[in-house]
Write a protein that holds these residues in place. Structure first.
Motif, short mmCIF file in Angstrom:
data_model
loop_
_atom_site.label_atom_id
_atom_site.label_comp_id
_atom_site.label_asym_id
_atom_site.label_seq_id
_atom_site.Cartn_x
_atom_site.Cartn_y
_atom_site.Cartn_z
N ILE A 89 -35.12 -33.40 15.60
CA ILE A 89 -33.68 -33.46 15.33
C ILE A 89 -32.92 -32.81 16.48
N LYS A 90 -33.41 -31.67 16.95
CA LYS A 90 -32.77 -30.97 18.07
C LYS A 90 -32.76 -31.86 19.31
N GLU A 91 -33.86 -32.57 19.58
CA GLU A 91 -33.93 -33.47 20.74
C GLU A 91 -32.91 -34.59 20.61
N LYS A 92 -32.78 -35.16 19.41
CA LYS A 92 -31.80 -36.23 19.19
C LYS A 92 -30.39 -35.71 19.40
N LEU A 93 -30.12 -34.51 18.89
CA LEU A 93 -28.80 -33.91 19.04
C LEU A 93 -28.47 -33.69 20.51
N ILE A 94 -29.41 -33.14 21.25
CA ILE A 94 -29.20 -32.87 22.68
C ILE A 94 -29.01 -34.18 23.45
N GLU A 95 -29.81 -35.19 23.11
CA GLU A 95 -29.70 -36.49 23.78
C GLU A 95 -28.35 -37.14 23.50
N ALA A 96 -27.93 -37.11 22.24
CA ALA A 96 -26.64 -37.71 21.86
C ALA A 96 -25.49 -36.97 22.54
N ALA A 97 -25.59 -35.66 22.63
CA ALA A 97 -24.55 -34.87 23.28
C ALA A 97 -24.50 -35.18 24.77
N ALA A 98 -25.66 -35.29 25.41
CA ALA A 98 -25.71 -35.57 26.84
C ALA A 98 -25.07 -36.93 27.16
N LEU A 99 -25.30 -37.90 26.28
CA LEU A 99 -24.71 -39.23 26.50
C LEU A 99 -23.19 -39.19 26.44
N GLN A 100 -22.65 -38.21 25.70
CA GLN A 100 -21.20 -38.08 25.59
C GLN A 100 -20.64 -37.01 26.52
N ASP A 101 -21.51 -36.43 27.34
CA ASP A 101 -21.12 -35.41 28.32
C ASP A 101 -20.46 -34.20 27.65
N ILE A 102 -21.04 -33.78 26.50
CA ILE A 102 -20.59 -32.58 25.82
C ILE A 102 -21.81 -31.77 25.41
N SER A 103 -21.58 -30.55 24.99
CA SER A 103 -22.69 -29.71 24.54
C SER A 103 -23.11 -30.13 23.13
N ALA A 104 -24.33 -29.75 22.77
CA ALA A 104 -24.82 -30.04 21.43
C ALA A 104 -23.94 -29.37 20.38
N THR A 105 -23.47 -28.17 20.67
CA THR A 105 -22.59 -27.46 19.74
C THR A 105 -21.29 -28.23 19.55
N GLN A 106 -20.72 -28.71 20.65
CA GLN A 106 -19.47 -29.48 20.56
C GLN A 106 -19.68 -30.75 19.75
N LEU A 107 -20.84 -31.40 19.91
CA LEU A 107 -21.12 -32.60 19.15
C LEU A 107 -21.23 -32.27 17.66
N LEU A 108 -21.89 -31.18 17.32
CA LEU A 108 -21.98 -30.77 15.92
C LEU A 108 -20.60 -30.49 15.34
N ILE A 109 -19.78 -29.81 16.10
CA ILE A 109 -18.42 -29.51 15.65
C ILE A 109 -17.65 -30.80 15.42
N ARG A 110 -17.77 -31.75 16.34
CA ARG A 110 -17.08 -33.03 16.20
C ARG A 110 -17.56 -33.77 14.94
N ILE A 111 -18.87 -33.77 14.71
CA ILE A 111 -19.42 -34.44 13.53
C ILE A 111 -18.89 -33.78 12.26
N ILE A 112 -18.88 -32.46 12.24
CA ILE A 112 -18.39 -31.72 11.07
C ILE A 112 -16.91 -32.00 10.84
N GLU A 113 -16.11 -31.96 11.92
CA GLU A 113 -14.68 -32.23 11.79
C GLU A 113 -14.42 -33.64 11.28
#
Length: 124
Positions: A89-113
Motif C-alpha cells: 500500500i505504501k509503494e502504491k501511495l508513493i507511486e501515485a504521489a510521484a506521478l502527481q509530483d506531490i508528496s505521499a502526505t499531500q496525496l493522503l490529505i487530498r484524498i481525505i479532503e
C-alpha cells in the motif's frame, strides 16, 4: 484543455480556455474548495490570520502577498502521519504521489479532503 498548475504550493487541475488571443484558466468548483482548504491550512504558517469562512479572494490576496514577501513559493507544512501501511500500500501511495509530483502526505490529505467534501456535500 486540461492542465495541472502549481498555485501557492498546491497542484491544481484546471482547464485552459483560449478565446481568440485571450488566455484564461477555469478551476472546477471541487478544486477551488480544495485550494481554499489548503490555503486556510497553510497561510497561518506565513503570518496571515484566516478562518474557514475567509473568502477565496481574500485567501488568494494573502497568498500573493506571502509569496512576494518570500521571493519564492509557499509550501505546505510537512506532516509525518502516525500511520503504518502495509508495504504494498505504501509503494502504491508513493507511486501515485510521484506521478502527481506531490508528496505521499499531500496525496493522503487530498484524498481525505475529497472524501470529506463528498460526504459532507451529500449531507447538506
Amino acid at each position: 484543455m486540461k492542465y495541472n498548475i502549481n498555485l501557492f504550493g498546491l497542484m491544481v487541475d484546471c482547464d485552459i480556455i483560449i478565446n481568440g488571443e485571450k488566455l484564461g484558466i477555469e478551476i472546477p468548483e471541487e478544486n477551488q474548495k480544495a485550494l481554499k482548504q489548503y490555503l486556510v491550512r497553510v497561510l497561518p504558517k506565513y503570518g496571515r490570520e484566516v478562518t474557514k469562512d475567509s473568502s477565496l479572494e481574500t485567501l488568494l490576496k494573502f497568498s500573493l502577498e506571502a509569496e512576494k514577501a518570500l521571493d519564492g513559493r509557499m509550501v505546505e507544512p510537512k506532516l509525518k502521519l502516525p500511520y503504518e501501511f502495509q508495504p504494498e500500500i505504501k509503494e502504491k501511495l508513493i507511486e501515485a504521489a510521484a506521478l502527481q509530483d506531490i508528496s505521499a502526505t499531500q496525496l493522503l490529505i487530498r484524498i481525505i479532503e475529497n472524501k470529506y467534501q463528498e460526504i459532507m456535500g451529500e449531507e447538506e
